[in-house]
Design a protein around this motif. Structure first.
Motif, PDB file in Angstrom:
ATOM      1  N   THR A  54      45.802  41.485  42.398  1.00 44.73           N
ATOM      2  CA  THR A  54      45.382  40.606  41.299  1.00 44.73           C
ATOM      3  C   THR A  54      44.445  41.142  40.442  1.00 44.73           C
ATOM      4  O   THR A  54      44.719  40.769  39.155  1.00 44.73           O
ATOM      5  CB  THR A  54      45.019  39.285  41.956  1.00 44.73           C
ATOM      6  OG1 THR A  54      45.000  38.267  41.052  1.00 44.73           O
ATOM      7  CG2 THR A  54      43.656  39.446  42.953  1.00 44.73           C
ATOM      8  N   GLU A  55      43.574  41.794  40.930  1.00 40.29           N
ATOM      9  CA  GLU A  55      42.774  42.787  40.084  1.00 40.29           C
ATOM     10  C   GLU A  55      43.479  43.600  39.130  1.00 40.29           C
ATOM     11  O   GLU A  55      43.280  43.610  38.052  1.00 40.29           O
ATOM     12  CB  GLU A  55      41.674  43.321  40.508  1.00 40.29           C
ATOM     13  CG  GLU A  55      40.603  42.613  41.383  1.00 40.29           C
ATOM     14  CD  GLU A  55      39.802  41.553  40.449  1.00 40.29           C
ATOM     15  OE1 GLU A  55      39.893  41.765  39.360  1.00 40.29           O
ATOM     16  OE2 GLU A  55      39.399  40.396  40.989  1.00 40.29           O
ATOM     17  N   ALA A  56      44.514  44.381  39.666  1.00 37.29           N
ATOM     18  CA  ALA A  56      45.101  45.405  38.999  1.00 37.29           C
ATOM     19  C   ALA A  56      45.974  44.577  37.603  1.00 37.29           C
ATOM     20  O   ALA A  56      45.954  45.019  36.613  1.00 37.29           O
ATOM     21  CB  ALA A  56      46.241  46.242  39.638  1.00 37.29           C
ATOM     22  N   VAL A  95      40.005  37.225  29.056  1.00 41.24           N
ATOM     23  CA  VAL A  95      40.986  37.968  29.128  1.00 41.24           C
ATOM     24  C   VAL A  95      41.716  38.361  30.474  1.00 41.24           C
ATOM     25  O   VAL A  95      42.614  38.176  30.816  1.00 41.24           O
ATOM     26  CB  VAL A  95      41.467  39.348  28.038  1.00 41.24           C
ATOM     27  CG1 VAL A  95      42.609  39.912  28.111  1.00 41.24           C
ATOM     28  CG2 VAL A  95      41.038  38.525  26.682  1.00 41.24           C
ATOM     29  N   HIS A  96      40.526  38.952  30.879  1.00 41.76           N
ATOM     30  CA  HIS A  96      40.850  39.376  32.497  1.00 41.76           C
ATOM     31  C   HIS A  96      41.279  38.072  33.279  1.00 41.76           C
ATOM     32  O   HIS A  96      42.139  38.342  34.045  1.00 41.76           O
ATOM     33  CB  HIS A  96      39.547  40.076  33.038  1.00 41.76           C
ATOM     34  CG  HIS A  96      39.733  40.439  34.479  1.00 41.76           C
ATOM     35  ND1 HIS A  96      39.922  41.674  34.855  1.00 41.76           N
ATOM     36  CD2 HIS A  96      39.185  39.860  35.377  1.00 41.76           C
ATOM     37  CE1 HIS A  96      39.820  41.809  36.224  1.00 41.76           C
ATOM     38  NE2 HIS A  96      39.452  40.519  36.625  1.00 41.76           N
ATOM     39  N   GLU A  97      40.353  37.149  33.167  1.00 39.96           N
ATOM     40  CA  GLU A  97      40.620  36.156  34.070  1.00 39.96           C
ATOM     41  C   GLU A  97      42.194  35.179  33.784  1.00 39.96           C
ATOM     42  O   GLU A  97      42.577  34.931  34.456  1.00 39.96           O
ATOM     43  CB  GLU A  97      39.488  35.050  33.815  1.00 39.96           C
ATOM     44  CG  GLU A  97      38.157  35.536  34.226  1.00 39.96           C
ATOM     45  CD  GLU A  97      37.963  36.003  35.620  1.00 39.96           C
ATOM     46  OE1 GLU A  97      38.713  35.983  36.348  1.00 39.96           O
ATOM     47  OE2 GLU A  97      36.873  36.620  35.816  1.00 39.96           O
ATOM     48  N   MET A  98      42.429  35.383  32.424  1.00 44.56           N
ATOM     49  CA  MET A  98      43.865  34.841  32.190  1.00 44.56           C
ATOM     50  C   MET A  98      44.902  35.608  32.902  1.00 44.56           C
ATOM     51  O   MET A  98      45.842  35.194  32.927  1.00 44.56           O
ATOM     52  CB  MET A  98      43.791  34.898  30.495  1.00 44.56           C
ATOM     53  CG  MET A  98      45.214  34.363  30.214  1.00 44.56           C
ATOM     54  SD  MET A  98      44.990  34.207  28.134  1.00 44.56           S
ATOM     55  CE  MET A  98      45.146  35.868  27.692  1.00 44.56           C
ATOM     56  N   GLY A  99      44.634  37.061  32.905  1.00 47.27           N
ATOM     57  CA  GLY A  99      45.686  37.683  33.727  1.00 47.27           C
ATOM     58  C   GLY A  99      45.794  37.265  35.179  1.00 47.27           C
ATOM     59  O   GLY A  99      47.205  37.130  35.545  1.00 47.27           O
ATOM     60  N   HIS A 100      44.550  36.894  35.664  1.00 46.45           N
ATOM     61  CA  HIS A 100      44.718  36.430  37.029  1.00 46.45           C
ATOM     62  C   HIS A 100      45.444  34.952  36.960  1.00 46.45           C
ATOM     63  O   HIS A 100      46.459  34.823  37.834  1.00 46.45           O
ATOM     64  CB  HIS A 100      43.297  36.043  37.528  1.00 46.45           C
ATOM     65  CG  HIS A 100      42.538  37.200  37.915  1.00 46.45           C
ATOM     66  ND1 HIS A 100      43.033  38.059  38.694  1.00 46.45           N
ATOM     67  CD2 HIS A 100      41.110  37.570  37.723  1.00 46.45           C
ATOM     68  CE1 HIS A 100      42.246  38.947  39.172  1.00 46.45           C
ATOM     69  NE2 HIS A 100      41.061  38.782  38.687  1.00 46.45           N
ATOM     70  N   ASN A 101      45.175  34.067  35.923  1.00 47.81           N
ATOM     71  CA  ASN A 101      45.743  32.872  35.702  1.00 47.81           C
ATOM     72  C   ASN A 101      47.355  32.888  35.743  1.00 47.81           C
ATOM     73  O   ASN A 101      47.858  32.294  36.490  1.00 47.81           O
ATOM     74  CB  ASN A 101      45.333  32.169  34.849  1.00 47.81           C
ATOM     75  CG  ASN A 101      43.821  31.613  34.946  1.00 47.81           C
ATOM     76  OD1 ASN A 101      43.068  31.798  33.985  1.00 47.81           O
ATOM     77  ND2 ASN A 101      43.657  30.912  35.991  1.00 47.81           N
ATOM     78  N   MET A 109      36.543  38.614  38.639  1.00 45.94           N
ATOM     79  CA  MET A 109      37.104  38.294  40.107  1.00 45.94           C
ATOM     80  C   MET A 109      37.574  37.171  40.149  1.00 45.94           C
ATOM     81  O   MET A 109      37.905  36.390  39.475  1.00 45.94           O
ATOM     82  CB  MET A 109      35.686  38.528  41.030  1.00 45.94           C
ATOM     83  CG  MET A 109      34.888  37.416  41.017  1.00 45.94           C
ATOM     84  SD  MET A 109      33.662  37.670  42.260  1.00 45.94           S
ATOM     85  CE  MET A 109      34.308  37.303  43.869  1.00 45.94           C
ATOM     86  N   THR A 110      38.171  36.966  41.705  1.00 44.39           N
ATOM     87  CA  THR A 110      38.841  35.291  41.661  1.00 44.39           C
ATOM     88  C   THR A 110      38.072  34.894  42.948  1.00 44.39           C
ATOM     89  O   THR A 110      37.344  35.401  43.514  1.00 44.39           O
ATOM     90  CB  THR A 110      40.125  35.620  42.402  1.00 44.39           C
ATOM     91  OG1 THR A 110      40.366  36.266  43.449  1.00 44.39           O
ATOM     92  CG2 THR A 110      40.927  36.248  41.090  1.00 44.39           C
ATOM     93  N   LEU A 111      38.140  33.588  43.120  1.00 46.22           N
ATOM     94  CA  LEU A 111      37.458  32.838  43.904  1.00 46.22           C
ATOM     95  C   LEU A 111      38.511  32.526  45.249  1.00 46.22           C
ATOM     96  O   LEU A 111      38.151  31.669  46.176  1.00 46.22           O
ATOM     97  CB  LEU A 111      36.991  31.675  43.440  1.00 46.22           C
ATOM     98  CG  LEU A 111      35.606  31.621  42.946  1.00 46.22           C
ATOM     99  CD1 LEU A 111      35.127  30.544  42.327  1.00 46.22           C
ATOM    100  CD2 LEU A 111      34.668  32.656  43.449  1.00 46.22           C
TER     101      LEU A 111
HETATM  102 ZN   LIG Z   1      39.075  39.510  38.456  1.00 48.84          ZN
END
Ligand SMILES: [Zn+2]
Length: 697
Positions: A521-523, A491-497, A1-3
């Motif tokens: 952003t999740e997608a 890797v998921h969070e890097m996608g967000h970044n 997730m993101t904050l």
């Molecule tokens: Zn996420």
């Protein structure tokens, strides 16, 4: 997730109840009517007929928020004369200056918030009492209030249009990029919420997320009927994410996997029903049989001195704390209601303003998946692959993934060798991005904008709000090196970044920063995460594994769609029972979880009254965030499909991530040529079943 959710939760500022506010607004509007007529004549004469409609709209928008404390009619007239940008050059300058100064404001507020939460978010040793106070402080809480007081908000309202969701849905496709940016600018000031209400939201979020972040289960201390320990020493799993992921990993454990999975299900059910003994939460000093609920002092010391000290070995249940925390979230969110007349509940704000997709449409998309005739077909296929009947925890079945070829231990070993520290992962980011199809130059550019930090919880991504600041990737690296779960999350969070960087630094207007809502952003993060094994050099997906991946996505969407319906129904229940006690909320949540299960899962699993759908931790601290996940899966599927068609993830990712914050359907039209929906997932699932049957023959 993101904050990033606080920005969508905590919106704008004042202190009268809704009715009084409405009456006040009316009074002000009628008091100001003759001023508005006079100004219209005067300013149209000055700027020309073309400005009449704009002027009228702007004055009405200002009058709707103008209170007696903002000034008398003379002050209102003076304000409009000075602040109305009646010629194009002034209007353009106003637009540009607001855009750049608001970027500075948001960016610096974001930086302060990040620093203040650092001790709480990062693995930097004990959290002292005052650290919680820093973490709970939201420096932006007063901004909206200040902007109404100093009248900058009124300048925006006088010059830029407020729009409803209906207008955006009907007319948005014809708007220019600049018009969209103007719409987003005005939208910032569509509410006037008191600063103390925003502060309370921040406090509630900090309090509930701390409860969640510290809810660990010490797995070696779980005993079965014979007193055996099924899990290895030192294994400490965060509820519910790590528990769920352990269930997934246990499919590869031929010997004890099933017993472990059943035991974790038992633990999860006790968390939902709050029959879990309070002393076993985040505490390795006790051994616990989750079936009989017997608790006794542990005979194995697999923890260091920093573990919480032993208290009395009682199996007294956790006192409904989970639901008390959820009520904290609800009560804080409800305080916004009187100041949000066009979206007077958190539920309305979550769907109409946060997601910009009506709740009814989201519910219909979820039910389309849950009631799909493909569900029993995929379920029978899973039973055939497992060689047994489905059990409730099989909602987390992951055997469709090529990953099933490796045990968790093998993957852990590979990852730990590759990434002994967070720094090693950081060094490898440019290579990972090149593997995903970004050019070397773009990969370097993106990697340079990502700071890697050691997370206290399971990991998250924190975006920046100004182009001169960097995004942060928070990842949990255990002492022996990064494990596979940590890598998968990283890797998921890097996608967000990467999305956060592109959608801020490379979008044409910073006012259009971001993506339409968190589902997007999740997608985009899922696109990265879905390729995690390839990033480890383990797998090149063939036709069969492509079909398996599709079935995995479908089954995951089926699982989380039910969880999302529970989250939605629980929020409706809280609004219908505003004075509920934690115990009453627990009973309601358990009932809702059972009802959703009985309607959409019991026919497939052959078992009634299961409560597992209520275990998600986001339900407690994330303010109705869960519907984003199933919608995210649908969107991810649409996007991944488009990337396959285009043949290059990096380039397509860059193109999509710079479409900016328009409505979801418009974004998806631009990105893939179709609006948001479940159709492409369902069609592909049907195709995958056909392909898999063909492979078997
Ligand atoms: Zn996420």
């Amino acid at each position: 997730m993101t904050l990033s959710l606080m920005s969508s939760v905590a919106t704008p500022a004042q202190e009268t109840p809704a009715a009084k506010e409405a009456a006040l607004t009316q009074t002000q509007s009628s008091t100001l009517k003759s001023s508005m007529d006079k100004l219209e004549t005067e300013l149209v004469a000055k700027y020309g007929e073309t400005q009449r409609a704009r002027l009228r709209r702007g004055m009405t928008q200002v009058a709707n928020f103008w209170r007696s404390e903002d000034g008398d009619t003379a002050a209102f007239e003076q304000f409009v004369r000075i602040q109305f940008a009646g010629d194009q050059a002034t209007f353009d300058t106003m637009f540009s200056r607001f855009q750049s100064l608001l970027e500075q404001l948001d960016g610096h507020m974001g930086e302060i918030g990040r620093e203040f939460r650092q001790q709480s978010d990062l693995d930097l040793g004990p959290i002292l009492g005052f650290d919680d106070l820093f973490a709970a402080y939201d420096p932006a809480a007063h901004v909206n209030d200040d902007f109404f007081k100093n009248k900058l908000a009124f300048v925006v309202l006088l010059n830029f249009p407020l729009t409803t969701l209906e207008q955006k849905l009907q007319e948005g496709a014809k708007w220019s990029r600049r018009q969209w940016a103007e719409t987003r600018l005005a939208q910032r000031f569509s509410k006037r919420i008191p600063a103390e209400v925003n502060l309370e939201l921040g406090r509630a979020y900090a309090e509930t997320s701390k409860y969640i972040a510290e809810y660990n289960i010490w797995m070696h201390h779980l005993l079965d009927e014979k007193g055996n320990r099924l899990f290895p020493p030192k294994l400490r799993l965060l509820s519910h994410w790590n528990l769920r992921d352990e269930i997934k990993a246990d499919y590869s454990d031929v010997k004890d996997g099933l017993a472990k999975q059943r035991m974790i299900q038992q633990v999860m059910e006790r968390i939902v029903t709050q029959t879990i003994p309070a002393v076993v939460v985040n505490n390795p000093n006790y051994d616990w049989n989750p079936y009989t609920n017997e608790v006794k002092p542990t005979t194995v010391k697999d923890f260091d001195e920093s573990a919480p000290a032993a208290t009395t070995a009682s199996n007294a249940a956790e006192p409904n704390t989970r639901y008390a925390k959820l009520l904290t979230s609800y009560r804080a969110a409800r305080k916004v209601d009187p100041y949000s007349p066009t979206a007077p509940t958190h539920i309305a704000r979550s769907f109409n303003e946060g997601r910009e997709i009506p709740e009814a449409r989201i519910k219909a998309m979820l039910e389309q998946v849950l009631a799909s005739p493909l569900v029993p077909k995929v379920a029978r296929l899973i039973e055939a692959r497992l060689g047994r009947q489905l059990e409730p925890f099989d909602i987390w079945y992951n055997g469709f993934r090529p990953r099933g070829a490796y045990t968790e231990a093998q993957l852990d070993e590979i990852v730990a060798k590759k990434y002994p520290t967070a720094e090693a992962y950081k060094q490898d980011i440019p290579n990972l991005l090149v593997k995903l199809g970004f050019s070397k130059e773009r990969a370097e550019y993106l990697a340079n904008n990502i700071v890697v930090d050691p997370a206290r919880g399971s990991g998250h991504a924190l975006g920046a709000s100004m182009r001169s600041a960097k995004t942060h990737l928070r990842t949990r690296v255990e002492k022996g090196g990064m494990n596979y779960k940590g890598f998968n999350i990283a890797v998921h969070e890097m996608g967000h970044n990467v999305e956060q960087t592109l959608s801020l630094n490379d979008v044409d207007f910073t006012l259009l920063e971001g993506v339409p809502n968190t589902a997007f952003t999740e997608a985009l993060a899922f696109v990265f995460q879905n390729h995690d094994l390839e990033l480890l050099g383990l797998q090149k997906p063939d036709a069969q594994s492509h079909a398996l991946k599709t079935l995995n996505d479908f089954w995951g969407t089926y699982e989380i769609a039910g969880v999302a319906l529970v989250d939605m129904a629980v929020w409706h229940w809280m609004y219908d029972h505003p004075n509920a006690t934690p115990a009453e909320l627990k009973d309601a949540t358990v009932k809702i979880a059972r009802d959703v299960w009985n309607k959409y899962y019991a026919p497939v699993f052959g078992k009634q009254d299961v409560v597992l759908l209520g275990v998600y931790s986001h339900m407690i601290d994330s303010f109705l965030y869960l519907p984003d996940y199933p919608i995210g899966h649908m969107i991810a599927f649409q996007i991944e499909d488009q990337m396959e068609k285009a043949g290059n993830i990096g380039r397509e990712f860059e193109r999509m991530a710079t479409v900016g914050s328009v409505t979801p359907d418009l974004w998806m039209q631009k990105a893939t040529g179709a609006p948001v929906g479940a159709e492409s997932l369902l069609a592909a699932t049907q195709g995958a079943l056909t392909d898999l049957a063909a492979v078997k023959k």
